[in-house]
Design a protein around this motif. Structure first.
Motif, mmCIF file in Angstrom:
data_model
loop_
_atom_site.group_PDB
_atom_site.id
_atom_site.type_symbol
_atom_site.label_atom_id
_atom_site.label_comp_id
_atom_site.label_asym_id
_atom_site.label_seq_id
_atom_site.Cartn_x
_atom_site.Cartn_y
_atom_site.Cartn_z
ATOM 1 N N LYS A 23 0.808 -1.243 0.019
ATOM 2 C CA LYS A 23 -0.016 0.052 0.133
ATOM 3 C C LYS A 23 0.955 1.216 0.080
ATOM 4 O O LYS A 23 0.585 2.238 -0.611
ATOM 5 N N TYR A 24 1.949 1.152 0.787
ATOM 6 C CA TYR A 24 2.600 2.269 0.937
ATOM 7 C C TYR A 24 3.506 2.545 -0.601
ATOM 8 O O TYR A 24 3.752 3.744 -1.024
ATOM 9 N N PHE A 25 3.853 1.341 -1.337
ATOM 10 C CA PHE A 25 4.518 1.311 -2.613
ATOM 11 C C PHE A 25 3.599 2.223 -3.526
ATOM 12 O O PHE A 25 3.914 2.999 -4.323
ATOM 13 N N GLY A 99 14.745 -0.395 -6.157
ATOM 14 C CA GLY A 99 15.124 0.614 -7.345
ATOM 15 C C GLY A 99 14.321 1.577 -7.283
ATOM 16 O O GLY A 99 13.236 1.684 -6.623
ATOM 17 N N TYR A 100 14.552 2.627 -8.259
ATOM 18 C CA TYR A 100 13.540 3.902 -8.112
ATOM 19 C C TYR A 100 13.740 4.628 -9.410
ATOM 20 O O TYR A 100 14.710 4.729 -10.063
ATOM 21 N N SER A 686 12.733 -5.338 -9.931
ATOM 22 C CA SER A 686 12.422 -3.859 -9.849
ATOM 23 C C SER A 686 11.612 -3.174 -10.569
ATOM 24 O O SER A 686 11.318 -3.514 -11.714
ATOM 25 N N PRO A 687 10.754 -2.282 -10.161
ATOM 26 C CA PRO A 687 9.573 -1.762 -10.956
ATOM 27 C C PRO A 687 10.217 -0.736 -12.103
ATOM 28 O O PRO A 687 9.397 -0.369 -12.818
ATOM 29 N N ARG A 688 11.276 -0.246 -11.933
ATOM 30 C CA ARG A 688 11.755 0.663 -13.080
ATOM 31 C C ARG A 688 11.623 -0.014 -14.327
ATOM 32 O O ARG A 688 12.181 -1.327 -14.753
ATOM 33 N N GLY A 723 3.860 -5.444 -12.367
ATOM 34 C CA GLY A 723 2.528 -5.018 -13.054
ATOM 35 C C GLY A 723 2.637 -4.992 -14.468
ATOM 36 O O GLY A 723 3.819 -5.113 -15.146
ATOM 37 N N GLU A 724 1.582 -4.898 -15.084
ATOM 38 C CA GLU A 724 1.334 -4.981 -16.663
ATOM 39 C C GLU A 724 1.891 -3.771 -17.147
ATOM 40 O O GLU A 724 2.833 -4.111 -18.366
ATOM 41 N N LYS A 725 1.723 -2.607 -16.667
ATOM 42 C CA LYS A 725 2.154 -1.485 -17.582
ATOM 43 C C LYS A 725 3.922 -1.539 -17.627
ATOM 44 O O LYS A 725 4.270 -1.463 -18.839
ATOM 45 N N GLU A 726 4.423 -1.734 -16.456
ATOM 46 C CA GLU A 726 5.937 -1.719 -16.415
ATOM 47 C C GLU A 726 6.470 -2.834 -17.356
ATOM 48 O O GLU A 726 7.565 -2.730 -18.022
#
Length: 748
Positions: A23-25, A99-100, A686-688, A723-726
């Motif tokens: 949730k924080y992410f 990562g960010y 990593s989500p990046r 996630g699908e988008k990334e």
């Protein structure tokens, strides 16, 4: 005796910490809300351990992501490029972990590796020339105070300086010696501050002591602790080891002024001999790890009490390692009592320690009765099949070079073929629909229609962006091991037995209950469906026998070799069925091959590789030359077992390489690796989103080390957790990067 544990699971009874952190992410809660939740969770766990009757309770074993990362951040071991960004404390911590990519900058996650011989992953500390070691956070002190305010005087836990230095990566020409003095200064500061707060003990975890130690290693350890223990600030210091024995340095350890020494009597083959042949010092406390912290089977009290009778009187009973490697409690399961009575998860292991400490007569009698029962009926036919395996059953013909020559024109793939590792994102919709089907809320027809549509959409996307070898996405699968276990005889499955793998990622290992066999095809339906929908090649996706074994809770009444061979014969049947149904590339993942590799190199072959590698070969030894066999491995250090991996005799192997600076490629060259390889060109943990140029740069680094005709282009692992988008954006960039490099190669 007294009782304690090394650490407790931190995700929570029902993975509460995972869901709050995510949730924080997603910016659904603020940092202070997450911190408040974590404080309440720690309170619950401390009080649970106390109420179970454990007399000495640890603190600072909690982590939002990883304890090694916590220690690095505590001591300001943070890359300068991250330190220079305008992050607050929690943002910086998660940028290092995940990562960010945003307004404040672009940060790659720290390298991630397997934690010794477990499926847990740690973040690798990065030491740079500019690193200034100093106290940077107050976590260890804050959590001690939290517990003290609850009336619980805890023993703070921290990773020891020797293991911290051994696990670190060094840049700019630095080495561990460059940081030892600074590091000891801040450990001393931690001692002083904790003593001032009222702490009586501190636990320094040094699992690296169970490895093969060189003379330089021993000298480093002794120098560190002679200095550190010269002024303990009034604290009692516990040296805690686990995952093996400390035979290389036991004599030196017992002469140092530790107040307690923690030894593993489950995985430590030599631990008993060490404390009996060279008597354990009477002035020190032995913290004896006699309850298994890594497996879920009930402790055999008679055997353990016999062991305890041989140990010194000044012994504290504890677990063999932290309980973060086992699920929370059997209470949350729906097994029949005939099955449940054989299991002990984290909460139950607390009771086992107390039973052993108090010699609870009723508990001892009940335990004895359980172990006297015949638990399963053996599969005699399967046992005979394994007994009659011979050398030819483990050899695929013709040899690799001949197979490669046949496969290349038949598959007709471009230079640098692109693919993925197998799974696509498991969205909320996918998980919810699968849950509805399992609960009987929708029919099989409805569920199959849903899965078919997801596969159609997945194939369409892959064709649209131009991937060369497709996958069906694995939308019908919950977990790469649990899915296969559910289709095999010999397994039982938990409802809530989650174990932390890394960060917020939990896995629910299936339990090997009896002999394993396959009664029907497992993957053929959806693999053949997907292949019928496209002219491109669709890989069949399987999990290999070693990984299924290593990511399950194994039996303790037979060897893991025998269990693995049972699995290998079952997966072999699946491979041959896929081949018979027209699947031309079959990927047999062995992500966890390294995981059970003995920590001491002298045991690698005799105790593991001499049967684990043949187990993989057994799976594919009967396929036709034209069928291309792939495998995949992730997040382990493979450089030192490259030859064994080549001996698996796969046609293509994909590796995690994105977080390891492609160092693996040098090892491939040194060992004249014959197999085609797919080093992961971007980090899926990593989500990046990597840019086209970034991936091109990685591909070119690969091509500088590996012949072009040997290279595949792929992410470093499966995509189910993303996630699908990334995912879609990253894969589009991957394909574009591969196409641009192909064009540049052709122009040359």
């Amino acid at each position: 005796m007294t009782t304690t544990i090394i650490g407790f699971p931190r995700l929570g009874e029902f993975r509460e910490l995972k869901f709050e952190t995510e949730k924080y992410f997603r910016n659904e809660i603020a940092a202070d809300e997450l911190q408040s939740f974590a404080k309440n969770l720690r309170k619950k766990h401390w009080q649970l351990v106390q109420e179970a009757g454990i007399t000495e309770i640890p603190s600072n074993d909690f982590s939002f992501y990883d304890n090694t990362l916590d220690t690095a951040v505590l001591f300001n071991i943070i890359p300068k490029k991250v330190k220079d960004l305008a992050f607050d404390e929690l943002e910086e911590y998660f940028a290092l972990a995940r990562g960010y990519q945003g307004a404040k900058g672009d940060v790659h996650a720290l390298p991630m590796k397997k934690w010794f011989n477990t499926n847990y992953h740690y973040l690798v500390p990065q030491f740079e020339k500019t690193t200034t070691i100093q106290l940077n956070t107050t976590k260890i002190f804050d959590e001690f105070i939290e517990a003290k305010e609850l009336g619980i005087l805890t023993r703070p836990v921290i990773l020891g300086p020797f293991t911290l230095l051994k696990l670190g990566q060094y840049h700019d020409g630095t080495s561990s010696q460059d940081f030892a003095t600074q590091l000891l200064t801040v450990y001393q500061e931690v001692f002083t501050k904790l003593a001032a707060l009222g702490a009586e003990w501190i636990q320094l975890d040094e699992p690296s002591l169970v490895l093969d130690l060189s003379q330089e290693d021993k000298a480093l350890f002794i120098n560190l602790y002679e200095t550190l223990l010269a002024n303990k600030a009034g604290l009692n210091v516990l040296l805690q080891t686990y995952f093996g024995d400390i035979r290389d340095i036991y004599g030196e350890v017992i002469t140092l002024p530790f107040d307690g020494i923690g030894l593993d009597f489950i995985e430590g083959k030599e631990s008993l001999a060490l404390v009996t042949k060279t008597p354990f010092p009477a002035e020190k406390r032995l913290f004896a790890g006699v309850v298994n912290g890594k497996n879920i089977w009930k402790n055999n009290y008679i055997t353990t009490l016999d062991l305890l009778a041989k140990l010194p009187k000044q012994t504290t009973l504890t677990t063999s390692c932290s309980l973060l490697h086992v699920p929370y409690s059997v209470e949350n399961e729906v097994f029949p009592d005939t099955i449940k009575q054989h299991f002990a998860f984290a909460k139950e292991k607390l009771t086992e320690l107390v039973d052993l400490d108090t010699c609870n007569q009723q508990a001892l009698a009940e335990n004895k009765q359980i172990f006297e029962q015949e638990r399963i009926v053996p599969n005699k036919e399967l046992q005979a099949n394994i007994a009659h395996l011979n050398e030819t059953d483990f050899v695929r013909l013709p040899a690799f070079s001949e197979r490669e020559a046949q496969q290349t024109p038949l598959l007709n793939l471009p230079t640098l073929p692109t693919t993925t590792i197998g799974s696509f994102p498991q969205t909320k919709e996918v998980k919810l629909t699968r849950s509805k089907f399992k609960r009987g809320e929708i029919t099989k027809e409805t569920y199959d229609s849903f899965v078919a549509q997801k596969i159609d959409d997945c194939l369409a996307f892959q064709e649209e962006i131009g991937l060369d070898v497709l996958v069906h996405g694995e939308f019908e699968r919950n977990d790469m091991v649990e899915f296969f276990g559910e289709a095999l005889d010999g397994y039982v499955f938990s409802k809530n037995a989650w174990v932390q793998s890394y960060g917020t990622r939990g896995v629910k290992p299936p339990i090997i209950w009896g002999d394993i066999s396959r009664s029907k095809p497992i993957t053929v339906q959806w693999s053949t469906y997907a292949q019928s929908k496209t002219d491109k090649i669709v890989k069949g996706m399987l999990t290999g026998p070693v990984t299924i074994l290593n990511w399950s809770f194994p039996r303790e009444d037979i060897t893991i070799q025998e269990s693995t061979y049972q699995l290998a014969l079952a997966i072999q049947e699946e491979v041959l069925d896929l081949e018979a149904n027209g699947i031309r590339i079959i990927q047999i993942d062995e992500a966890a091959l390294r995981e059970k590799l003995p920590l001491r190199q002298t045991d690698w072959h005799t105790e593991y590789l001499d049967w684990a590698i043949p187990a993989f070969r057994l799976v594919h030894s009967k396929v036709q030359p034209e069928t291309q066999i792939h495998t995949h491995m992730c997040y382990s250090e493979f450089e030192d077992i490259i030859q064994a991996i080549d001996d698996m005799d796969a046609d293509v192997i994909s590796f995690e390489a994105s977080r390891s600076n492609l160092s693996l490629l040098d090892a491939l060259n040194r060992n004249h690796f014959k197999t085609q390889v797919g080093p992961g060109v971007y980090d899926i943990h990593s989500p990046r989103i990597p840019s086209v140029e970034e991936i091109k740069d990685t591909i070119n680094k690969v091509l500088a080390k590996i012949p072009t005709e040997k290279v595949w282009i792929n992410p470093d692992c499966g995509l189910k957790t993303r996630g699908e988008k990334e995912t879609y954006a990253s894969l589009e960039n991957l394909v574009q990067a591969a196409k641009q490099v192909r064009k540049e190669l052709a122009d040359d």
